[in-house]
Write a protein that holds these residues in place. Structure first.
Motif, mmCIF file in Angstrom:
data_model
loop_
_atom_site.group_PDB
_atom_site.id
_atom_site.type_symbol
_atom_site.label_atom_id
_atom_site.label_comp_id
_atom_site.label_asym_id
_atom_site.label_seq_id
_atom_site.Cartn_x
_atom_site.Cartn_y
_atom_site.Cartn_z
ATOM 1 N N LYS A 112 0.831 -1.201 0.000
ATOM 2 C CA LYS A 112 0.000 0.000 0.000
ATOM 3 C C LYS A 112 0.868 1.254 0.000
ATOM 4 C CE LYS A 112 -4.001 -1.761 2.521
ATOM 5 N NZ LYS A 112 -4.651 -1.818 3.834
ATOM 6 N N LYS A 113 0.338 2.318 -0.591
ATOM 7 C CA LYS A 113 1.026 3.603 -0.536
ATOM 8 C C LYS A 113 0.935 4.191 0.866
ATOM 9 C CE LYS A 113 1.074 4.930 -5.254
ATOM 10 N NZ LYS A 113 0.825 5.967 -6.241
ATOM 11 N N ILE A 114 1.766 5.192 1.113
ATOM 12 C CA ILE A 114 1.862 5.745 2.472
ATOM 13 C C ILE A 114 1.143 7.094 2.576
ATOM 14 C CG2 ILE A 114 3.490 6.522 4.266
ATOM 15 C CD1 ILE A 114 5.508 4.519 2.962
ATOM 16 N N LEU A 115 0.377 7.218 3.639
ATOM 17 C CA LEU A 115 -0.388 8.453 3.882
ATOM 18 C C LEU A 115 0.030 9.037 5.228
ATOM 19 C CD1 LEU A 115 -4.259 8.710 3.775
ATOM 20 C CD2 LEU A 115 -3.043 9.295 5.856
ATOM 21 N N LEU A 116 0.190 10.349 5.255
ATOM 22 C CA LEU A 116 0.392 11.019 6.546
ATOM 23 C C LEU A 116 -0.431 12.289 6.591
ATOM 24 C CD1 LEU A 116 3.427 11.499 8.771
ATOM 25 C CD2 LEU A 116 2.276 13.567 7.971
ATOM 26 N N SER A 117 -1.074 12.536 7.736
ATOM 27 C CA SER A 117 -1.698 13.844 7.932
ATOM 28 C C SER A 117 -1.564 14.243 9.394
ATOM 29 C CB SER A 117 -3.154 13.865 7.488
ATOM 30 O OG SER A 117 -3.567 15.222 7.384
ATOM 31 N N GLY A 118 -1.923 15.476 9.682
ATOM 32 C CA GLY A 118 -1.770 15.965 11.053
ATOM 33 C C GLY A 118 -2.795 17.020 11.388
ATOM 34 N N VAL A 119 -3.054 17.141 12.677
ATOM 35 C CA VAL A 119 -3.968 18.169 13.187
ATOM 36 C C VAL A 119 -3.266 18.867 14.358
ATOM 37 C CG1 VAL A 119 -6.136 18.527 14.443
ATOM 38 C CG2 VAL A 119 -6.094 16.991 12.469
ATOM 39 N N TYR A 142 -4.529 3.003 2.559
ATOM 40 C CA TYR A 142 -3.106 3.367 2.652
ATOM 41 C C TYR A 142 -2.511 2.849 3.952
ATOM 42 C CZ TYR A 142 -4.218 6.770 -0.977
ATOM 43 O OH TYR A 142 -4.619 7.371 -2.138
ATOM 44 N N GLN A 143 -1.185 2.751 3.983
ATOM 45 C CA GLN A 143 -0.478 2.612 5.259
ATOM 46 C C GLN A 143 -0.495 3.998 5.863
ATOM 47 O OE1 GLN A 143 3.607 1.101 5.567
ATOM 48 N NE2 GLN A 143 3.390 0.476 3.429
ATOM 49 N N SER A 144 -1.262 4.180 6.936
ATOM 50 C CA SER A 144 -1.542 5.547 7.364
ATOM 51 C C SER A 144 -0.883 5.951 8.671
ATOM 52 C CB SER A 144 -3.047 5.725 7.532
ATOM 53 O OG SER A 144 -3.722 5.317 6.363
ATOM 54 N N LEU A 145 -0.456 7.205 8.691
ATOM 55 C CA LEU A 145 0.063 7.808 9.927
ATOM 56 C C LEU A 145 -0.725 9.082 10.201
ATOM 57 C CD1 LEU A 145 3.065 7.094 8.112
ATOM 58 C CD2 LEU A 145 3.679 7.107 10.515
ATOM 59 N N TYR A 146 -1.305 9.162 11.396
ATOM 60 C CA TYR A 146 -2.043 10.366 11.789
ATOM 61 C C TYR A 146 -1.367 10.979 12.996
ATOM 62 C CZ TYR A 146 -5.485 9.157 8.375
ATOM 63 O OH TYR A 146 -6.097 8.882 7.186
ATOM 64 N N MET A 147 -0.944 12.223 12.804
ATOM 65 C CA MET A 147 -0.081 12.863 13.787
ATOM 66 C C MET A 147 -0.826 13.963 14.542
ATOM 67 S SD MET A 147 3.399 14.800 12.729
ATOM 68 C CE MET A 147 2.501 16.290 12.310
ATOM 69 N N ILE A 148 -0.422 14.156 15.776
ATOM 70 C CA ILE A 148 -0.894 15.315 16.555
ATOM 71 C C ILE A 148 0.250 16.324 16.501
ATOM 72 C CG2 ILE A 148 -1.665 16.128 18.811
ATOM 73 C CD1 ILE A 148 -2.526 13.170 19.348
#
Ligand code: ADP
Ligand code: TRP
Length: 317
Positions: free
Chosen positions: A3-10, A35-41
């Motif tokens: 899977k492709k990689i996803l990152l987002s943040g809030v 996606y391989q996902s990363l959700y950041m604070i």
């Protein structure tokens, strides 16, 4: 196929509102399956605005609970806190050395901040480089964000390219933004863009009383029969095809239309609010999610930074 990689943040700067949700966060949950996902604070980004220990602590936990209440699943996604991974700030420094001041001065967010206050802090000026580090450290392919973040992703892309050129390497992938194109700016109760800074929001996890109060305060333009500000919010939670009959039958009857909006917003918000209330009673679980996210993100970031140090010539052993 991997899977492709996803990152987002809030940024943990306060309670999220329905503008944040429909403009940006809504796509997070569906995308975590693809996606391989990363959700950041993004707590170090928030430090530009929140400089109070207690408020910061509460806000960080708040975003973690928001993520979980919306349906981000720690089994599928890495949910982590930016400040746990010191590689983000380390990489920011390296990017600072290959980035010019005039280039950063062209950023919309910087220009807006500088227009309001000359005494802008260095962290605000440098915001795009920390965000580039967030994204590039994880070989991110796609970054789901709101419309106003588009330029920041361009900065990340430019910085990846610049680094690769300067150090004659292929270390960084060029990321792409993913913007929800069917949602324009969500208006607030006063008709301007919904924003924390204008005090015109409908909180995403609002109580029923808060929903009522906010909707009743929506400014209606008395020149037409259809209250556009009410409708613009209404169509986010109910299909336009279902709304047209309601708005036809209630021409000029703003009170009835607002009551219908209150009821539809409550139907939409209630399950989210209840899920979040449960999490508030289980702080240890929320902290465990962040601890686990720290471990998983750290392993990836450490590996990437080794490659970066090697490429720039500081890794002698
Ligand atoms: P605020 O203006 O309330 O401080 P932020 O700047 O923290 O909101 O925005 C976080 C994200 O939510 C951004 O990606 C932004 O695009 C999105 N967003 C904020 N307000 C709105 C709005 N009124 N309509 C659509 N998207 C929004
Ligand atoms: N700047 C983003 C915002 O204000 C938050 C953010 C920080 C972010 N780092 C990020 C978003 C990395 C996407 C990827 O909304």
């Amino acid at each position: 196929m991997t899977k492709k990689i996803l990152l987002s943040g809030v940024k943990p700067t306060g309670r999220p509102h329905i503008g944040n949700y429909f403009g940006a966060m809504r796509q997070f949950v569906a995308m975590q399956n693809l996606y391989q996902s990363l959700y950041m604070i993004a707590d170090y980004h928030a430090l530009n605005f929140i400089q109070d220990k207690k408020e910061m602590e509460e806000n960080i936990l708040g975003v973690a609970m928001d993520y979980l209440a919306l349906g981000l699943d720690p089994q599928k996604s890495i949910i982590f806190k930016q400040s746990d991974i010191s590689e983000h700030t380390e990489l920011t420094w390296i990017f600072d050395t290959i980035t010019t001041m005039p280039y950063l001065m062209r950023a919309h967010a910087y220009k807006d901040a500088a227009a309001k206050d000359n005494e802008i802090n260095v962290g605000t000026f440098n915001y795009p480089m920390l965000m580039a580090a967030d994204i590039l450290l994880y070989d991110t392919d796609v970054v789901p964000v709101g419309q106003d973040q588009k330029q920041h992703i361009e900065y990340a892309r430019d910085t990846a390219q610049k680094f690769n050129n300067v150090f004659k390497s292929e270390i960084f992938k060029l990321p792409q933004e993913k913007i929800l194109d069917d949602v324009a700016v969500v208006p607030g109760t006063d008709g301007r863009k919904m924003s924390k800074s204008y005090d015109n929001t409908i909180p995403l996890f609002a109580t029923e009383a808060e929903i009522k109060k906010a909707v009743m305060s929506i400014v209606t333009d008395s020149s037409g029969e259809k209250p556009e500000n009410v409708f613009a919010i209404h169509k986010l939670v109910k299909p336009e095809s279902e709304l047209s009959a309601l708005y036809d039958q209630n021409k000029g009857n703003y009170k009835a239309l607002k009551e219908a909006l209150i009821s539809d917003l409550e139907d939409f918000i209630k399950p989210l609010r209840e899920k979040r209330e449960q999490l508030e009673h289980d702080k240890e679980y929320v902290l465990d999610v962040l601890r686990e996210g720290d471990k998983r993100a750290k392993a990836k970031a450490e590996k990437k930074m080794e490659e970066v140090r090697e490429a720039i010539g500081v890794k002698l052993y």
